[in-house]
Design a protein around this motif. Sequence first.
Motif, PDB file in Angstrom:
ATOM      1  N   ARG A 238       0.858  -1.187   0.000  1.00 37.12           N
ATOM      2  CA  ARG A 238       0.000   0.000   0.000  1.00 37.12           C
ATOM      3  C   ARG A 238       0.894   1.236   0.000  1.00 37.12           C
ATOM      4  O   ARG A 238       1.704   1.430   0.920  1.00 37.12           O
ATOM      5  CB  ARG A 238      -0.920  -0.003   1.225  1.00 37.12           C
ATOM      6  CG  ARG A 238      -1.925  -1.153   1.242  1.00 37.12           C
ATOM      7  CD  ARG A 238      -2.702  -1.145   2.553  1.00 37.12           C
ATOM      8  NE  ARG A 238      -3.509  -2.340   2.697  1.00 37.12           N
ATOM      9  CZ  ARG A 238      -4.823  -2.401   2.464  1.00 37.12           C
ATOM     10  NH1 ARG A 238      -5.461  -1.313   2.076  1.00 37.12           N
ATOM     11  NH2 ARG A 238      -5.492  -3.521   2.624  1.00 37.12           N
ATOM     12  N   THR A 239       0.724   2.064  -1.020  1.00 40.20           N
ATOM     13  CA  THR A 239       1.597   3.230  -1.183  1.00 40.20           C
ATOM     14  C   THR A 239       1.605   4.119   0.050  1.00 40.20           C
ATOM     15  O   THR A 239       2.664   4.546   0.523  1.00 40.20           O
ATOM     16  CB  THR A 239       1.147   4.057  -2.405  1.00 40.20           C
ATOM     17  OG1 THR A 239       1.089   3.210  -3.549  1.00 40.20           O
ATOM     18  CG2 THR A 239       2.109   5.195  -2.668  1.00 40.20           C
ATOM     19  N   ALA A 240       0.425   4.422   0.591  1.00 39.75           N
ATOM     20  CA  ALA A 240       0.337   5.322   1.740  1.00 39.75           C
ATOM     21  C   ALA A 240       1.050   4.767   2.958  1.00 39.75           C
ATOM     22  O   ALA A 240       1.621   5.522   3.761  1.00 39.75           O
ATOM     23  CB  ALA A 240      -1.123   5.604   2.069  1.00 39.75           C
ATOM     24  N   GLN A 241       1.042   3.445   3.133  1.00 43.19           N
ATOM     25  CA  GLN A 241       1.736   2.853   4.269  1.00 43.19           C
ATOM     26  C   GLN A 241       3.250   2.960   4.109  1.00 43.19           C
ATOM     27  O   GLN A 241       3.969   3.256   5.072  1.00 43.19           O
ATOM     28  CB  GLN A 241       1.323   1.392   4.440  1.00 43.19           C
ATOM     29  CG  GLN A 241      -0.104   1.221   4.954  1.00 43.19           C
ATOM     30  CD  GLN A 241      -0.445  -0.212   5.296  1.00 43.19           C
ATOM     31  OE1 GLN A 241      -0.119  -1.126   4.544  1.00 43.19           O
ATOM     32  NE2 GLN A 241      -1.105  -0.422   6.411  1.00 43.19           N
ATOM     33  N   VAL A 242       3.728   2.734   2.904  1.00 39.41           N
ATOM     34  CA  VAL A 242       5.167   2.864   2.638  1.00 39.41           C
ATOM     35  C   VAL A 242       5.617   4.307   2.873  1.00 39.41           C
ATOM     36  O   VAL A 242       6.619   4.556   3.557  1.00 39.41           O
ATOM     37  CB  VAL A 242       5.498   2.434   1.200  1.00 39.41           C
ATOM     38  CG1 VAL A 242       6.965   2.731   0.877  1.00 39.41           C
ATOM     39  CG2 VAL A 242       5.206   0.951   0.992  1.00 39.41           C
ATOM     40  N   ILE A 243       4.870   5.254   2.318  1.00 35.10           N
ATOM     41  CA  ILE A 243       5.211   6.669   2.482  1.00 35.10           C
ATOM     42  C   ILE A 243       5.152   7.062   3.952  1.00 35.10           C
ATOM     43  O   ILE A 243       5.996   7.824   4.441  1.00 35.10           O
ATOM     44  CB  ILE A 243       4.256   7.554   1.648  1.00 35.10           C
ATOM     45  CG1 ILE A 243       4.420   7.267   0.153  1.00 35.10           C
ATOM     46  CG2 ILE A 243       4.533   9.031   1.928  1.00 35.10           C
ATOM     47  CD1 ILE A 243       5.784   7.566  -0.395  1.00 35.10           C
ATOM     48  N   SER A 244       4.158   6.552   4.669  1.00 32.84           N
ATOM     49  CA  SER A 244       4.025   6.879   6.095  1.00 32.84           C
ATOM     50  C   SER A 244       5.233   6.417   6.890  1.00 32.84           C
ATOM     51  O   SER A 244       5.753   7.157   7.736  1.00 32.84           O
ATOM     52  CB  SER A 244       2.752   6.250   6.658  1.00 32.84           C
ATOM     53  OG  SER A 244       1.592   6.843   6.099  1.00 32.84           O
ATOM     54  N   ILE A 245       5.708   5.195   6.629  1.00 29.02           N
ATOM     55  CA  ILE A 245       6.889   4.681   7.324  1.00 29.02           C
ATOM     56  C   ILE A 245       8.110   5.544   7.017  1.00 29.02           C
ATOM     57  O   ILE A 245       8.885   5.906   7.911  1.00 29.02           O
ATOM     58  CB  ILE A 245       7.152   3.214   6.936  1.00 29.02           C
ATOM     59  CG1 ILE A 245       6.047   2.312   7.489  1.00 29.02           C
ATOM     60  CG2 ILE A 245       8.513   2.753   7.466  1.00 29.02           C
ATOM     61  CD1 ILE A 245       6.138   0.875   7.026  1.00 29.02           C
ATOM     62  N   VAL A 246       8.271   5.882   5.739  1.00 31.40           N
ATOM     63  CA  VAL A 246       9.405   6.725   5.331  1.00 31.40           C
ATOM     64  C   VAL A 246       9.347   8.080   6.036  1.00 31.40           C
ATOM     65  O   VAL A 246      10.364   8.582   6.546  1.00 31.40           O
ATOM     66  CB  VAL A 246       9.420   6.910   3.799  1.00 31.40           C
ATOM     67  CG1 VAL A 246      10.454   7.967   3.399  1.00 31.40           C
ATOM     68  CG2 VAL A 246       9.713   5.588   3.100  1.00 31.40           C
ATOM     69  N   LEU A 247       8.162   8.686   6.091  1.00 40.81           N
ATOM     70  CA  LEU A 247       8.010  10.001   6.715  1.00 40.81           C
ATOM     71  C   LEU A 247       8.302   9.952   8.208  1.00 40.81           C
ATOM     72  O   LEU A 247       8.917  10.875   8.756  1.00 40.81           O
ATOM     73  CB  LEU A 247       6.602  10.538   6.473  1.00 40.81           C
ATOM     74  CG  LEU A 247       6.286  10.980   5.043  1.00 40.81           C
ATOM     75  CD1 LEU A 247       4.829  11.403   4.920  1.00 40.81           C
ATOM     76  CD2 LEU A 247       7.197  12.124   4.610  1.00 40.81           C
ATOM     77  N   ILE A 248       7.865   8.895   8.877  1.00 37.88           N
ATOM     78  CA  ILE A 248       8.145   8.761  10.308  1.00 37.88           C
ATOM     79  C   ILE A 248       9.653   8.674  10.551  1.00 37.88           C
ATOM     80  O   ILE A 248      10.207   9.370  11.421  1.00 37.88           O
ATOM     81  CB  ILE A 248       7.447   7.517  10.886  1.00 37.88           C
ATOM     82  CG1 ILE A 248       5.925   7.718  10.886  1.00 37.88           C
ATOM     83  CG2 ILE A 248       7.937   7.235  12.308  1.00 37.88           C
ATOM     84  CD1 ILE A 248       5.148   6.454  11.190  1.00 37.88           C
ATOM     85  N   ILE A 249      10.333   7.853   9.759  1.00 36.30           N
ATOM     86  CA  ILE A 249      11.783   7.686   9.907  1.00 36.30           C
ATOM     87  C   ILE A 249      12.507   8.999   9.642  1.00 36.30           C
ATOM     88  O   ILE A 249      13.397   9.409  10.399  1.00 36.30           O
ATOM     89  CB  ILE A 249      12.297   6.581   8.960  1.00 36.30           C
ATOM     90  CG1 ILE A 249      11.742   5.219   9.388  1.00 36.30           C
ATOM     91  CG2 ILE A 249      13.825   6.551   8.945  1.00 36.30           C
ATOM     92  CD1 ILE A 249      12.027   4.102   8.401  1.00 36.30           C
ATOM     93  N   VAL A 250      12.122   9.670   8.565  1.00 33.99           N
ATOM     94  CA  VAL A 250      12.768  10.935   8.200  1.00 33.99           C
ATOM     95  C   VAL A 250      12.520  11.997   9.267  1.00 33.99           C
ATOM     96  O   VAL A 250      13.438  12.733   9.655  1.00 33.99           O
ATOM     97  CB  VAL A 250      12.262  11.418   6.828  1.00 33.99           C
ATOM     98  CG1 VAL A 250      12.726  12.849   6.558  1.00 33.99           C
ATOM     99  CG2 VAL A 250      12.745  10.496   5.718  1.00 33.99           C
ATOM    100  N   ALA A 251      11.281  12.091   9.761  1.00 24.34           N
ATOM    101  CA  ALA A 251      10.949  13.106  10.766  1.00 24.34           C
ATOM    102  C   ALA A 251      11.715  12.886  12.056  1.00 24.34           C
ATOM    103  O   ALA A 251      12.264  13.829  12.645  1.00 24.34           O
ATOM    104  CB  ALA A 251       9.443  13.112  11.026  1.00 24.34           C
ATOM    105  N   VAL A 252      11.768  11.637  12.527  1.00 23.91           N
ATOM    106  CA  VAL A 252      12.514  11.323  13.754  1.00 23.91           C
ATOM    107  C   VAL A 252      13.998  11.616  13.553  1.00 23.91           C
ATOM    108  O   VAL A 252      14.660  12.198  14.428  1.00 23.91           O
ATOM    109  CB  VAL A 252      12.305   9.848  14.155  1.00 23.91           C
ATOM    110  CG1 VAL A 252      13.239   9.471  15.299  1.00 23.91           C
ATOM    111  CG2 VAL A 252      10.857   9.612  14.571  1.00 23.91           C
TER     112      VAL A 252
END
Length: 271
Positions: A238-252
Motif C-alpha cells: 500500500r503506497t500510503a503505508q510505505v510513504i508513512s513509514i518513510v516520513l516517520i523515519i525521516v521526521a525522527v
Amino acid sequence: MYLGAIEPLNPVLLQLGPLTVYWYGFIIGAGALLALWVATREADRLGFDKNIMVDLVLIAIPIAILGARLYYVTFQWDYYSKNPGDILKIWEGGLAIHGGLIAAVVTAIVFTKVKGISFWKVADIAAPSIILGQAIGRWGNFMNQEAHGDAVTREFLEGLHLPEFIINQMYIQGTYYEPTFLYESLWNLTGFAILLLLRKVNLKRGELFLTYVIWYSIGRFFIEGLRTDSLMIFDLLRTAQVISIVLIIVAVALIIVRRLTGQANKRYLEN
C-alpha cells in the motif's frame, strides 16, 4: 428499516446554470479557509507577518491540488491511460493527500528561500492548520462515498454509536462499509488538539511540524490498512503505508540530527 429506501446524499451542493458546485470541492475549500484563518491568527500572536502566510497559501494550494491529483493519477495509470478524459474530474474524488503534502512542502521551501525567512518557523505555524484542514477534508470523501473500509453489518456501525446520516451514507450499492474516512478525521482532530497544546511547550523550531508528520503518518499507516481503495505499489504494498513509514523515519531522524548539530538553535516562541 427498508434498505431500498436508503439513498446516498447528493454530492452536488449547488447547481447554478452550467456551474455545478460539488460538496467535495466545497468541503476541501472550507477546510483550507479555516486552516488559513487559524494560521494567520497564530502568526499575529507571534508577531510574524500574516500576509506571508496568506501569500504562501495562495501559491501552495493550487500546486498542492495539482500534486495530489498527479500522485493519484500516477498510481492509477492503468485506468487513466484508457480514460484520459477523467483525469481532470477531481470533483469525483482522487486527490492523494501525500501528493498534495509533498507538493506543498516543496513549494514552501522554495517560497521561504526566496523570501529569506525560516522554512521551519513557517512550517511550525502552519502545522496545526494543515492537520485541521485534513480532518475537515475527509468529509469530502464521505460525501463521495469513498475512502472506506471493508464491508460490515449495520449492527457494527450502530455499535460505533454513529449518527444515522453517517450509517446511511456508508450503505453503498447494497452493502455497508466501515467508515475509515471518519477514523482518520477524528485522528487528525486529536492531532490538531495535541499540536495546539505543544505550542505552549515551546519546542525547538521545526519540531512542531515534524511532530505533525509523525502523528499523521502513524494514524495513516494503521487506517490505510483497513481501506479497500488503497493505491498500490506493484500490487504488493500500500503506497500510503510505505510513504508513512518513510516520513516517520525521516521526521525522527531530522529531530535528532537537528538537535545534535545545533541546527535547532531556536525555539517555537522565539523570533
